[in-house]
Motif scaffolding. Structure first.
Motif, PDB file in Angstrom:
ATOM      1  N   UNK A 144       2.075  18.639   4.739  1.00  0.00           N
ATOM      2  CA  UNK A 144       2.346  18.344   6.146  1.00  0.00           C
ATOM      3  C   UNK A 144       1.219  17.440   6.633  1.00  0.00           C
ATOM      4  N   UNK A 145       1.433  16.141   6.450  1.00  0.00           N
ATOM      5  CA  UNK A 145       0.440  15.142   6.800  1.00  0.00           C
ATOM      6  C   UNK A 145       0.644  13.912   5.943  1.00  0.00           C
ATOM      7  N   UNK A 146      -0.105  12.847   6.209  1.00  0.00           N
ATOM      8  CA  UNK A 146       0.059  11.613   5.450  1.00  0.00           C
ATOM      9  C   UNK A 146      -0.450  11.744   4.013  1.00  0.00           C
ATOM     10  N   UNK A 147       0.187  10.986   3.112  1.00  0.00           N
ATOM     11  CA  UNK A 147      -0.190  10.974   1.697  1.00  0.00           C
ATOM     12  C   UNK A 147      -0.488   9.537   1.287  1.00  0.00           C
ATOM     13  N   UNK A 148      -1.611   9.335   0.594  1.00  0.00           N
ATOM     14  CA  UNK A 148      -1.936   8.016   0.051  1.00  0.00           C
ATOM     15  C   UNK A 148      -2.316   8.164  -1.408  1.00  0.00           C
ATOM     16  N   UNK A 149      -1.618   7.416  -2.264  1.00  0.00           N
ATOM     17  CA  UNK A 149      -1.884   7.418  -3.700  1.00  0.00           C
ATOM     18  C   UNK A 149      -2.174   5.995  -4.131  1.00  0.00           C
ATOM     19  N   UNK A 150      -3.388   5.742  -4.614  1.00  0.00           N
ATOM     20  CA  UNK A 150      -3.796   4.379  -4.961  1.00  0.00           C
ATOM     21  C   UNK A 150      -3.384   3.970  -6.370  1.00  0.00           C
ATOM     22  N   UNK A 172       3.883   8.029   3.864  1.00  0.00           N
ATOM     23  CA  UNK A 172       3.468   7.966   2.464  1.00  0.00           C
ATOM     24  C   UNK A 172       3.114   6.527   2.115  1.00  0.00           C
ATOM     25  N   UNK A 173       1.917   6.344   1.558  1.00  0.00           N
ATOM     26  CA  UNK A 173       1.480   5.032   1.062  1.00  0.00           C
ATOM     27  C   UNK A 173       1.193   5.189  -0.423  1.00  0.00           C
ATOM     28  N   UNK A 174       1.667   4.236  -1.214  1.00  0.00           N
ATOM     29  CA  UNK A 174       1.573   4.385  -2.668  1.00  0.00           C
ATOM     30  C   UNK A 174       1.460   3.024  -3.342  1.00  0.00           C
ATOM     31  N   UNK A 226       5.364   3.197   2.516  1.00  0.00           N
ATOM     32  CA  UNK A 226       4.721   1.882   2.504  1.00  0.00           C
ATOM     33  C   UNK A 226       4.053   1.671   1.159  1.00  0.00           C
ATOM     34  N   UNK A 227       4.367   0.550   0.522  1.00  0.00           N
ATOM     35  CA  UNK A 227       3.756   0.229  -0.766  1.00  0.00           C
ATOM     36  C   UNK A 227       2.435  -0.479  -0.541  1.00  0.00           C
ATOM     37  N   UNK A 228       1.419  -0.089  -1.299  1.00  0.00           N
ATOM     38  CA  UNK A 228       0.111  -0.722  -1.249  1.00  0.00           C
ATOM     39  C   UNK A 228       0.080  -1.872  -2.242  1.00  0.00           C
ATOM     40  N   UNK A 229      -0.736  -2.865  -1.961  1.00  0.00           N
ATOM     41  CA  UNK A 229      -0.988  -3.912  -2.943  1.00  0.00           C
ATOM     42  C   UNK A 229      -2.428  -3.791  -3.386  1.00  0.00           C
ATOM     43  N   UNK A 244      -6.852  -1.559  -0.154  1.00  0.00           N
ATOM     44  CA  UNK A 244      -5.409  -1.721  -0.286  1.00  0.00           C
ATOM     45  C   UNK A 244      -4.826  -2.188   1.038  1.00  0.00           C
ATOM     46  N   UNK A 245      -3.892  -3.134   0.945  1.00  0.00           N
ATOM     47  CA  UNK A 245      -3.271  -3.711   2.127  1.00  0.00           C
ATOM     48  C   UNK A 245      -1.765  -3.499   2.029  1.00  0.00           C
ATOM     49  N   UNK A 246      -1.147  -3.215   3.140  1.00  0.00           N
ATOM     50  CA  UNK A 246       0.296  -3.014   3.156  1.00  0.00           C
ATOM     51  C   UNK A 246       0.983  -4.371   3.047  1.00  0.00           C
TER      52      UNK A 246
END
Length: 140
Positions: free
Chosen positions: A74-80, A95-97, A113-116, A122-124
């Motif tokens: 329950x909250x944002x997720x970021x996976x690099x 979710x950012x991945x 949102x996909x990261x680059x 990392x930038x969206x």
């Protein structure tokens, strides 16, 4: 593609029935079988792995390199690196991945949102909006 790289060892465990309150910072690998009420954040320069098991629950931000979820966040997720959503994964948050593997049954209530990896941070990616044709419209 991802199998050729050696995964870091899981060195820490939050056991089932355990509740942790506050920010949890880790390096290498962490497995959560209990509950964390706070952010779970890997060291920024680390090739980390985070496993959130089927019975686990995290209420807060999740940020790590390789993230495997089969429980509730329950909250944002970021996976690099790679985000794996197993069949019982439930995410309420954005979710950012970098790469995403999502099994049937997993749910996300939030934006994807996909990261680059073109820069240090990392930038969206800016993508044009997806346009759908309404049923019955002629395609010319």
């Amino acid at each position: 593609m991802f199998g050729s790289k050696k995964q870091p060892a899981i060195r820490s465990l939050i056991g089932e029935g355990t509740v942790v309150q506050g920010t949890l910072r880790f390096s290498d690998g962490l497995r959560i079988d209990g509950e964390v009420q706070g952010d779970v954040v890997a060291s920024p320069d680390d090739k980390s792995i985070l496993v959130i098991s089927e019975k686990a629950r995290v209420i807060g931000t999740v940020k790590a390199g390789h993230v495997i979820i089969n429980g509730t966040v329950m909250g944002p997720v970021e996976s690099t690196l790679l985000l794996e959503l197993q069949p019982k994964a439930r995410i309420q948050g954005d979710v950012r991945y970098e790469s995403l593997e999502m099994h049937q049954g997993a749910t996300i209530d939030g934006a994807l949102q996909r990261l680059t990896s073109g820069s240090v941070a990392a930038v969206i990616e800016d993508k044009p909006a997806l346009k759908l044709l309404a049923a019955g419209n002629d395609m010319k």
